[in-house]
Design an enzyme around this catalytic site. Structure first.
Site, PDB file in Angstrom:
ATOM      1  N   HIS A 122       0.840  -1.193   0.000  1.00  0.00           N
ATOM      2  CA  HIS A 122       0.000   0.000   0.000  1.00  0.00           C
ATOM      3  C   HIS A 122       0.882   1.253   0.000  1.00  0.00           C
ATOM      4  CE1 HIS A 122      -3.546  -2.394   0.574  1.00  0.00           C
ATOM      5  NE2 HIS A 122      -3.091  -2.924   1.689  1.00  0.00           N
ATOM      6  N   GLY A 140       6.272  -6.278   3.364  1.00  0.00           N
ATOM      7  CA  GLY A 140       5.852  -5.789   2.054  1.00  0.00           C
ATOM      8  C   GLY A 140       4.362  -5.450   1.998  1.00  0.00           C
ATOM      9  N   LYS A 141       3.681  -5.446   3.142  1.00  0.00           N
ATOM     10  CA  LYS A 141       2.265  -5.069   3.155  1.00  0.00           C
ATOM     11  C   LYS A 141       2.131  -3.584   2.811  1.00  0.00           C
ATOM     12  CE  LYS A 141       1.252  -8.524   6.732  1.00  0.00           C
ATOM     13  NZ  LYS A 141       1.084  -8.780   8.193  1.00  0.00           N
ATOM     14  N   LEU A 142       3.083  -2.822   3.294  1.00  0.00           N
ATOM     15  CA  LEU A 142       3.171  -1.396   2.990  1.00  0.00           C
ATOM     16  C   LEU A 142       4.465  -1.151   2.226  1.00  0.00           C
ATOM     17  CD1 LEU A 142       0.938  -0.888   5.066  1.00  0.00           C
ATOM     18  CD2 LEU A 142       2.383   0.859   6.086  1.00  0.00           C
TER      19      LEU A 142
END
Lengths: 348, 348, 348, 348
Positions: free
Chosen positions: A251, A279-281
């Protein structure tokens, strides 16, 4: 003392009290104080940035859906159930956290901290959901498809505003990955008593669909209110999408209003920085994390946005969904739930 | 001062330090101190009572399954996934909560507060789960059935102990209502890329099955570690079961070790008293609520039980499950997932 | 996957349950799990290191004083008051956090969360303290001097063990910077009703004395249980001492067991890292911070130390205090309260 | 369902978002939502009631002093010190909670969560305080008297607004029972290096004076922001006053904005109900307890009061203090610090 340290750039400025300040003015005066007050002000700024960008997956509650502050919602089943309860013309009641729960149980009153509700009305809701679910085809529905149809049914029955009905009317998809852990799930389970084969929810299809959504519109923002399964589901969608598309990189904006804390290791209270390791953000994502009850922070934030985001909202190119068919489309493109759209695959 | 108030019955007694105290002795000395220390001691006593009763639905982690301290487990997907990771011979690593997450992201290291893991190993796990899921029949599986088969597959592949494998070997059912919100869910979704129609989970069937379990064995106890979806799912099963059986009247014992708090209104931090208003717990249920990280409380509690519960466990009549077929049995009776066993219905 | 990241050094190891584990064994098995459980194990190791070093200022409750796990105590007034209450042969009682407080008020019962006490006994304590304070000379006493004399008077009157009496007998100084905010302070104020000029406490002298103590014995460790004024007072003593002695460079060891959190900006929940920016802690200080109720963590930690620290304690060169006179001595050297010992000053 | 339970009286009403809402309007719309949002709205209402009553002892920060929303302040030393820092024309700076504290220490920058300050400026403040304290007579000062004189000196030196200067100009007394646990205390201790006998603070006199204040004006209200020593000192003053005056019966209004929780047993997080068992609050006291960071709650609350309390403030009969002499007066009557005014004593 003549030469300041590189650390000392921007002085803190005290909040100046004034009669008649609006929410936007209050948040603007909170930008240079300390602690969670400052974080709430930063959250406001990050949300504005989100709306100004090309945007994609975002989520927050009712009004924000209709006005398209958000393009997509991930919710617990409980939130949607209590929404349906009110949209059906029933109420929650002011109560006390110090109530005698045995007395409440005797009166068939259910307590949620300082709020009461009538258990018989809940039983009626469950049955209403069961009847609707039993009327659907005997096939699996993603929670997204089911909730869209439930919203439509609710709108026809009541003509009243709420999260489910607003999402139906604005064609904003709602995902509910933990729908089995809620009274909506209980209603779905009771549908099986009415008709064999009823109440099938394809939550794995929700994973595929939510990732495909991000693959289609990769510059996403996440707004988290309160943690729990929605928080991780939003973030996992971004990680899952990246498997199949090189363009997705976490994101680009993230905002969370949480009361849980990181030091017990749960995802619910985890920091936005921790999300970057997964790696979510994106590692350069604009972000704000506020430690506050959403019942305090959201009214202020939404009141402020209603003023500050006016022109941004007006010129915004929001994604357009169609959910009439089993397979959803976004801007005219299908978003399948049975297969990831693999942009890594060589074109045939 | 000659006449004490009715409120002053049992004096607080200071904890006496001594070298070589065992967990059981420590908890026994904590019974008459104050605050959360006392609550932990009470939790120990309540758990012993649970085991002494005729019992039914109970849940806690790995070792407690094998020794049958618990008869059934409700879990988040994350717990089971990290269990599978270790059972497959991989590790989590000591890390720091103050890590540079951008540097971790570059090295493909995922952080969970103070613990690290290798992202490539996670991708390999996901693929391993996907391959297994793609090998199953193209039909819906309850999370309970899927996790039993996954545990069996894992046991064959590794021969190692863990939650999933212990549950498989001890024939203890595991429910995972929010399985879509976890890397196990991600693995299931990737199965669809391998074979059309794979990865179907019938979580509504889990609701039916868990309620039928309580209808069969109605005097239940609930052990909650950390809140979240498992907490509500256990409690909701008891409420759902009561719709169909007059004998069910809420859990008879309840114990929770939580870090979340009640005053923000979430189910995760809600009090055991609030649960009584809903009928989730019997109004006379023996109960203990401890505000502590489970990583502190559980090692002590389990160490103490291993000593104190020895004879109780030996003479205990535990329910016997069979999960070889699609439909589970308990003590030889089927536990359907497609229909509640309605004891209110007149016998034909 | 062949080459592990530099971040992945030490695998997490699961806690193995076993009957009859002692506190020391439990903590040793918790060293390689995650979250607060690991932190509690690290706290144990740090405390052992503290005891092995040349040591100086440290603090924790009763038993730890007598055995000289600590050389000095900083306390709230409330802790010492409740200690005096019990040493005088009175009790606290098991109670409920859900009590009817109006009913308690009518019975003159004071509640501390889940613990009750008799208000009339408290009034008697206040008067007992007032009478003793009125018997002292009409001059200011540091809280350290006053509490030493109070401990002596209490020992003569009761011959019972407790924090105040143990500190008196072991000649361990106790500082109470916020003594005015407690029932001991209330007792002192009532002394003025008995005799004009009574009840004078020189808390600024306590600052001077505590800093002089560190100037004398500069390699110090701090043990914080629960935050509040004692936490900052210990840390401030180290900062204050450094003004006057180049040898002091922050505490060399630090351990805190807190329930408060950093993100609201209060000193009580602040991190040990933040303390390093102030020079309260050396930047290379060995440290452990545990998020837990001390009523859980301390019984376990103290039980473990009683075994693990045995030989370290036996060979330890502890500082020797004399407090018979107005001015305290340490190892035969005076520790003035009216003037810092300025080691920066050129020798005459 | 035709007959509602007695528990279901007042329905919850959703918050309606609108552009340009003022703080007062936001709080008014939060009155019938749930959880902490509702509590913040109730806190607003309770504060208005406080101002409308005949009132006595109340406390909150800077602006509220000048406008006399409060008649008296109890503070930590830290709050007053950071106030003095800014009033002297120095700054705090926006910082990060994820800073490298070793790097900050090297630059002599002190961190308070997300806020930085220059250590050299702090050292200069300490010296400024020490010089002022050394200029006073060699006799004990209550913290109230010392802080009034410090505020006066600061006003003469700077002519700038702040808590200390506003309190000086409005003749509002400030008590600081834990002044020894702060940098103001450190400055006072350094005064002894400048002149023998300097820096004497009579905190026991503060207890007497604060209780006498309540004895004089018995219908009091308490406003607590953040817990700690001020919270208990305010409450203890009410208990102490009752010993000497039959008219005092606990605070009549109470409002707390806290982040700490009750279940660890500390006074800081204790409930307002617990305070009733001690007689700190009247059993029928109007009260509101909000679980929120004061940096969020107070700007909103103060902004709302500035509008809503306007007419109430204008017609309010506030107590008038004079602090020019050693002994304070209230409405022309002396408030001694060396002896309680005993209204139980028979008139001579």
């Amino acid at each position: 003392m003549t030469k300041k340290s590189r650390f000392l750039q921007t002085p803190v400025e005290p909040f100046a009290v004034e009669a008649g300040l609006t929410a936007e003015q209050i948040l603007s005066r909170m930008e240079r104080i300390s602690f969670q007050g400052r974080n709430l002000a930063v959250a406001h700024r990050v949300w504005l940035k989100m709306l100004e960008s090309a945007g994609g997956l975002r989520m927050v509650v009712a009004h924000l859906i209709a006005k398209r502050y958000v393009d997509c919602l991930v919710s617990t089943g409980a939130n949607l159930y209590h929404d349906l309860h009110e949209t059906r013309g029933q109420h929650h009641f002011l109560g006390s956290p110090h109530a005698d729960d045995a007395a409440l149980a005797e009166d068939h009153i259910d307590r949620v901290y300082d709020t009461y509700a009538d258990e018989e009305e809940f039983i009626d809701n469950d049955n209403w959901i069961a009847t609707f679910a039993a009327s659907l085809d005997s096939r699996p529905y993603t929670s997204r498809e089911f909730l869209y149809r439930l919203g439509g049914h609710l709108w026809e029955a009541t003509g009243r505003d709420g999260i489910l009905t607003a999402a139906y009317r604005a064609a904003v998809p709602i995902f509910c990955p933990a729908i089995a852990d809620s009274s909506i799930g209980m209603g779905l389970s009771q549908a099986r008593q009415k008709r064999a084969g009823a109440g099938q929810i394809d939550i794995i299809g929700d994973i595929v669909e939510s990732a495909n959504l991000i693959i289609r519109r990769p510059r996403t923002a996440s707004v988290v209110l309160g943690g729990g399964t929605p928080k991780n589901f939003i973030n996992q969608a971004s990680v899952q999408a990246e498997f199949y598309s090189p363009e997705v990189g976490g994101h680009k904006y993230a905002l969370q209003i949480v009361t849980d804390v990181p030091h017990f290791g749960g995802a619910s209270g985890s920091s936005l920085e921790e999300a970057q390791s997964w790696g979510k953000l994106a590692t350069d994502a604009a972000r704000a994390s506020v430690q506050a009850d959403a019942t305090i922070a959201l009214p202020i934030l939404a009141s402020a946005l209603e003023m500050s985001a006016r022109t941004i909202l007006a010129r915004r190119q929001m994604p357009l969904f169609s959910m009439e068919e089993r397979t959803m489309t976004i801007d005219g493109h299908t978003v399948p739930s049975d297969r990831f759209e693999d942009l890594n695959e060589p074109a045939v």
